[in-house]
Write an enzyme that holds these catalytic residues in place. Structure first.
Site, PDB file in Angstrom:
ATOM      1  N   ILE A 181      19.010  -3.131  33.488  1.00 14.15           N
ATOM      2  CA  ILE A 181      18.280  -4.022  32.724  1.00 14.15           C
ATOM      3  C   ILE A 181      18.052  -3.165  31.504  1.00 14.15           C
ATOM      4  O   ILE A 181      18.395  -3.774  30.396  1.00 14.15           O
ATOM      5  CB  ILE A 181      17.043  -4.605  33.511  1.00 14.15           C
ATOM      6  CG1 ILE A 181      16.443  -5.780  32.241  1.00 14.15           C
ATOM      7  CG2 ILE A 181      16.003  -3.800  33.751  1.00 14.15           C
ATOM      8  CD1 ILE A 181      17.387  -6.942  32.140  1.00 14.15           C
ATOM      9  N   ASP A 182      17.298  -2.006  31.692  1.00 18.32           N
ATOM     10  CA  ASP A 182      16.920  -1.489  30.281  1.00 18.32           C
ATOM     11  C   ASP A 182      17.994  -0.979  29.478  1.00 18.32           C
ATOM     12  O   ASP A 182      17.962  -1.131  28.285  1.00 18.32           O
ATOM     13  CB  ASP A 182      16.164   0.053  30.830  1.00 18.32           C
ATOM     14  CG  ASP A 182      14.889  -0.586  31.947  1.00 18.32           C
ATOM     15  OD1 ASP A 182      14.053  -1.264  31.452  1.00 18.32           O
ATOM     16  OD2 ASP A 182      14.668   0.120  32.698  1.00 18.32           O
ATOM     17  N   SER A 183      19.132  -0.321  29.958  1.00 17.25           N
ATOM     18  CA  SER A 183      20.253   0.297  29.037  1.00 17.25           C
ATOM     19  C   SER A 183      20.698  -1.171  28.447  1.00 17.25           C
ATOM     20  O   SER A 183      21.385  -1.047  27.189  1.00 17.25           O
ATOM     21  CB  SER A 183      20.983   1.168  29.710  1.00 17.25           C
ATOM     22  OG  SER A 183      21.798   0.096  30.944  1.00 17.25           O
ATOM     23  N   GLY A 218      24.429  -0.355  33.763  1.00 11.30           N
ATOM     24  CA  GLY A 218      24.472  -1.515  34.778  1.00 11.30           C
ATOM     25  C   GLY A 218      23.189  -2.054  34.820  1.00 11.30           C
ATOM     26  O   GLY A 218      23.192  -3.373  35.518  1.00 11.30           O
ATOM     27  N   LYS A 239       4.848  14.979  30.870  1.00 12.43           N
ATOM     28  CA  LYS A 239       6.197  14.273  30.492  1.00 12.43           C
ATOM     29  C   LYS A 239       6.107  13.617  29.263  1.00 12.43           C
ATOM     30  O   LYS A 239       6.958  13.912  28.532  1.00 12.43           O
ATOM     31  CB  LYS A 239       6.584  13.509  31.655  1.00 12.43           C
ATOM     32  CG  LYS A 239       7.084  14.206  32.878  1.00 12.43           C
ATOM     33  CD  LYS A 239       7.805  13.027  33.768  1.00 12.43           C
ATOM     34  CE  LYS A 239       8.379  13.584  35.201  1.00 12.43           C
ATOM     35  NZ  LYS A 239       8.895  12.691  35.942  1.00 12.43           N
ATOM     36  N   SER A 283       0.315  -2.692   7.065  1.00 11.60           N
ATOM     37  CA  SER A 283      -0.188  -3.110   8.229  1.00 11.60           C
ATOM     38  C   SER A 283       0.776  -3.120   9.385  1.00 11.60           C
ATOM     39  O   SER A 283       1.636  -3.870   9.295  1.00 11.60           O
ATOM     40  CB  SER A 283      -0.767  -4.351   8.119  1.00 11.60           C
ATOM     41  OG  SER A 283      -1.427  -4.801   9.540  1.00 11.60           O
ATOM     42  N   GLY A 326      23.641   5.946  27.298  1.00  9.41           N
ATOM     43  CA  GLY A 326      24.006   5.916  28.641  1.00  9.41           C
ATOM     44  C   GLY A 326      23.924   4.288  29.166  1.00  9.41           C
ATOM     45  O   GLY A 326      22.816   3.735  29.154  1.00  9.41           O
ATOM     46  N   LYS A 352      -9.377   2.727  -2.298  1.00  7.00           N
ATOM     47  CA  LYS A 352      -9.643   2.126  -1.091  1.00  7.00           C
ATOM     48  C   LYS A 352     -11.041   2.503  -0.456  1.00  7.00           C
ATOM     49  O   LYS A 352     -11.346   3.724  -0.254  1.00  7.00           O
ATOM     50  CB  LYS A 352      -8.618   2.405  -0.013  1.00  7.00           C
ATOM     51  CG  LYS A 352      -8.441   1.862   1.547  1.00  7.00           C
ATOM     52  CD  LYS A 352      -7.292   2.361   2.090  1.00  7.00           C
ATOM     53  CE  LYS A 352      -7.163   1.530   3.492  1.00  7.00           C
ATOM     54  NZ  LYS A 352      -6.001   1.844   4.023  1.00  7.00           N
ATOM     55  N   GLU A 394       7.973   2.871  33.217  1.00  6.66           N
ATOM     56  CA  GLU A 394       8.293   4.018  33.859  1.00  6.66           C
ATOM     57  C   GLU A 394       7.661   5.302  33.206  1.00  6.66           C
ATOM     58  O   GLU A 394       7.471   6.139  33.911  1.00  6.66           O
ATOM     59  CB  GLU A 394       9.924   3.987  33.424  1.00  6.66           C
ATOM     60  CG  GLU A 394      10.521   2.859  34.460  1.00  6.66           C
ATOM     61  CD  GLU A 394      11.870   3.121  33.932  1.00  6.66           C
ATOM     62  OE1 GLU A 394      12.912   2.304  34.642  1.00  6.66           O
ATOM     63  OE2 GLU A 394      12.331   3.412  33.015  1.00  6.66           O
ATOM     64  N   GLU A 409       0.772  -1.133  -0.182  1.00  5.37           N
ATOM     65  CA  GLU A 409      -0.002   0.030   0.043  1.00  5.37           C
ATOM     66  C   GLU A 409       0.865   1.181   0.015  1.00  5.37           C
ATOM     67  O   GLU A 409       1.901   1.463   0.566  1.00  5.37           O
ATOM     68  CB  GLU A 409      -0.880  -0.014   1.210  1.00  5.37           C
ATOM     69  CG  GLU A 409      -1.805   1.115   1.438  1.00  5.37           C
ATOM     70  CD  GLU A 409      -2.395   1.004   2.555  1.00  5.37           C
ATOM     71  OE1 GLU A 409      -3.418   1.734   2.788  1.00  5.37           O
ATOM     72  OE2 GLU A 409      -2.245   0.034   3.707  1.00  5.37           O
ATOM     73  N   CYS A 467      -5.591  -2.891   2.414  1.00  5.27           N
ATOM     74  CA  CYS A 467      -5.510  -2.860   3.895  1.00  5.27           C
ATOM     75  C   CYS A 467      -6.805  -2.975   4.340  1.00  5.27           C
ATOM     76  O   CYS A 467      -7.405  -4.236   4.501  1.00  5.27           O
ATOM     77  CB  CYS A 467      -4.628  -1.853   4.174  1.00  5.27           C
ATOM     78  SG  CYS A 467      -3.782  -2.258   5.600  1.00  5.27           S
TER      79      CYS A 467
END
Length: 554
Positions: A306-308, A304, A523, A187, A301, A125, A413, A58, A161
């Site tokens: 888990i996320d990074s 040390g 935020k 899609s 950054g 469409k 977070e 598409e 689609c």
């Protein structure tokens, strides 16, 4: 309804029709480049695979979604030039391409058939979607009626689609005599999307006794990821062919067209695990965002934590270690374990790794702020200052070396505001923006099952921002297993606070989490974009007011 083309259907050999699904990655706005890719792919499909028809996704000429580029006065001119170029190319095969087409002053999302240098069919469409990330009614008018085109002598119905998800387009094409339905798609991926597509295509093909070619886009555009997974279902509702997800390619299928156009079945790819699927989506999203926007490298950054750790693994798998820089920015609260684990992962993955203490900069700020802060108690202000210094460091490296800053905050977070504006939220692209924390852990285990790159204690020790002594995430939040379930109900499924409590969750936890989600909309509006992997991410999917008197109880 309309039928175009004059060639009668007359099967002439056991292999009556070969269709190639061009599952390709296009760049939004690059109409000349996309047109060149279409021509090259069509010629290659004809020369190497003896294609009769090549089906493209598409809006492949403009890329998807083109958004307000469709409002540019020169859009029609550029699309018309592309169409003329396609008609003038010696393609060999017939092609079906997606593009915006203006008729009688109205713009349509169209599928166009070009065969022998002529436009032999054109479909508009009928159901432009306007929900979740889709905003097509802002640009496109609704088409009206089925179009069945004789392509290579076979009556083929065209759909685009969303048409296949609605009642009418497939049914009308089958009633008009189509032996095969071609469905052009852009899609977007989300968890379990392929399973929902399969259930739909099974039902539509079986109920209408017609085979369906489902050709999907692959690649990423801003926060959207397109996973490919193009498919062919036969008239009995059986899956005959499935292209791999997250892989570009030209995938051919033969049809034996007598009473029905019966696809010749092929071995199907193995069903990926949820973790593998999500991980591939993240890799695709990072790779395309960095490459399509012309960044030569990325910097993040590495704490040390888990996320990074997961973000670094994704970045290296997307771009290669030579294009990734990891920076550890320790402070007095950074544990030795964090320092050791960050270095171990950086060395294992072969990236440039630097360590810059933020202690001197923090002391300089606190000296400058001593007078205005006099007489006040230490609170989260000092914690946020640490995060903001790190943000300044990363953005400075970005400016100096032209690297994109990858942020590493996860969906859990971001939902409750457990992040610092102009600190860990500072950057250009958030790898894990739509990934709940519990899934981050699962992705870490998955990536280590492929090859161990994340130190095991990064995954097993309690998460901490390390902005205060002995800090743990769960000091300020419910456990992530509980938090993510509440967030799923409130953010993705629109449950009220009362309804979530009725599911058996602690009323105090629910009230607090819901309040934090509502409070931190301001935020999220200032957060970088990131890869969407759920049905409802923060961004285009969920548009809540910042200033609001809404009460979330019921």
């Amino acid at each position: 309804m309309s039928v175009s083309g004059n060639t009668p259907f007359s099967p002439s050999s056991p292999r009556n029709l070969r269709v190639v699904m061009a599952q390709l990655d296009f760049l939004v706005g690059d109409i000349p480049g996309n047109t060149g890719r279409i021509i090259e792919a069509a010629k290659r499909a004809y020369a190497e695979q003896e294609a009769d028809i090549v089906v493209f996704p598409e809006l492949c000429i403009t890329g998807y979604p083109p958004e307000d580029l469709l409002l540019r006065p020169s859009m029609d001119l550029r699309v018309n030039e592309a169409l003329e170029r396609l008609q003038g190319a010696d393609l060999g095969a017939a092609i079906v391409v997606g593009l915006p087409f203006r008729k009688d002053g109205r713009l349509f999302n169209a599928a166009v058939v070009i065969e022998g240098g002529e436009i032999t069919g054109r479909y508009f469409k009928r159901f432009p979607p306007n929900y979740q990330v889709f905003d097509e009614k802002r640009y496109f008018a609704e088409g009206n009626g089925a179009v069945v085109v004789n392509i290579c002598g076979v009556p083929i119905g065209l759909t685009v689609c969303e048409d296949i998800w609605a009642d009418g387009p497939v049914e009308d094409s089958a009633a008009a005599g189509a032996r095969l339905i071609i469905n052009l798609n852009a899609s977007p991926y989300d968890i379990d999307k392929q399973a929902r597509r399969k259930a739909l295509l099974e039902r539509k093909s079986r109920d209408n006794r017609v085979s369906i070619v489902y050709a999907n886009l692959v690649g990423a555009q801003d926060e959207l990821v397109f996973d490919g997974g193009s498919m062919v279902y036969d008239h009995s509702g059986s899956l005959a062919v499935e292209a791999p997800q997250f892989t570009e390619g030209l995938f051919s299928v033969d049809f034996l067209c007598e009473h029905h156009c019966q696809p010749v079945s092929q071995p199907l790819p193995a069903e990926p695990t949820l973790e593998a699927n999500v991980y591939n989506a993240l890799v695709t999203g990072v790779r395309d965002y960095v490459n399509k926007n012309g960044f030569k490298s990325v910097v993040l950054g590495l704490s040390g934590g888990i996320d990074s750790a997961v973000a670094l693994a994704v970045a290296v798998d997307a771009l290669g270690p030579e294009r990734v820089r990891a920076v550890m920015m320790p402070f007095r609260y950074t544990s030795d374990i964090s320092l050791e684990d960050a270095e171990a992962q950086a060395v294992t993955m072969g990236v440039q790794y630097d360590v810059y203490s933020i202690e001197p900069m923090y002391e300089s700020f606190m000296t400058a702020l001593a007078e205005p802060f006099e007489g006040t108690a230490i609170d989260t202000t000092e914690q946020n200052l640490q995060a903001r210094i790190r943000g300044v460091m990363l953005m400075s490296l970005s400016n100096k070396f032209g690297s994109l800053v990858l942020t590493t905050g996860n969906k859990s977070e971001l939902a409750v505001g457990y992040s610092t504006l102009y600190g860990d939220m500072a950057g250009g692209f958030d790898v894990l923006k739509d990934v709940p924390k519990t899934l981050v852990f699962r992705l870490a285990w998955y990536r280590n099952s492929v090859s161990p790159v994340i130190p095991e204690r990064v995954i097993t020790r309690p998460p901490s921002a390390e902005l205060a002594p002995d800090q743990k995430d769960e000091d300020n939040l419910p456990g992530y297993d509980v938090l993510d379930k509440i967030l799923n109900l409130y953010v993705e499924r629109d449950f009220s606070a009362d309804a979530i409590i009725a599911e058996g969750f602690d009323p105090a936890d629910v009230t607090r989490v819901v309040r934090l989600v509502d409070l931190n909309e301001y935020k999220r509006r200032q957060a970088p974009i990131g890869i969407r992997i759920t049905e409802r991410g923060f961004g285009k999917d969920r548009r809540y007011p910042i200033t609001s008197g809404w009460k979330s109880g019921n």
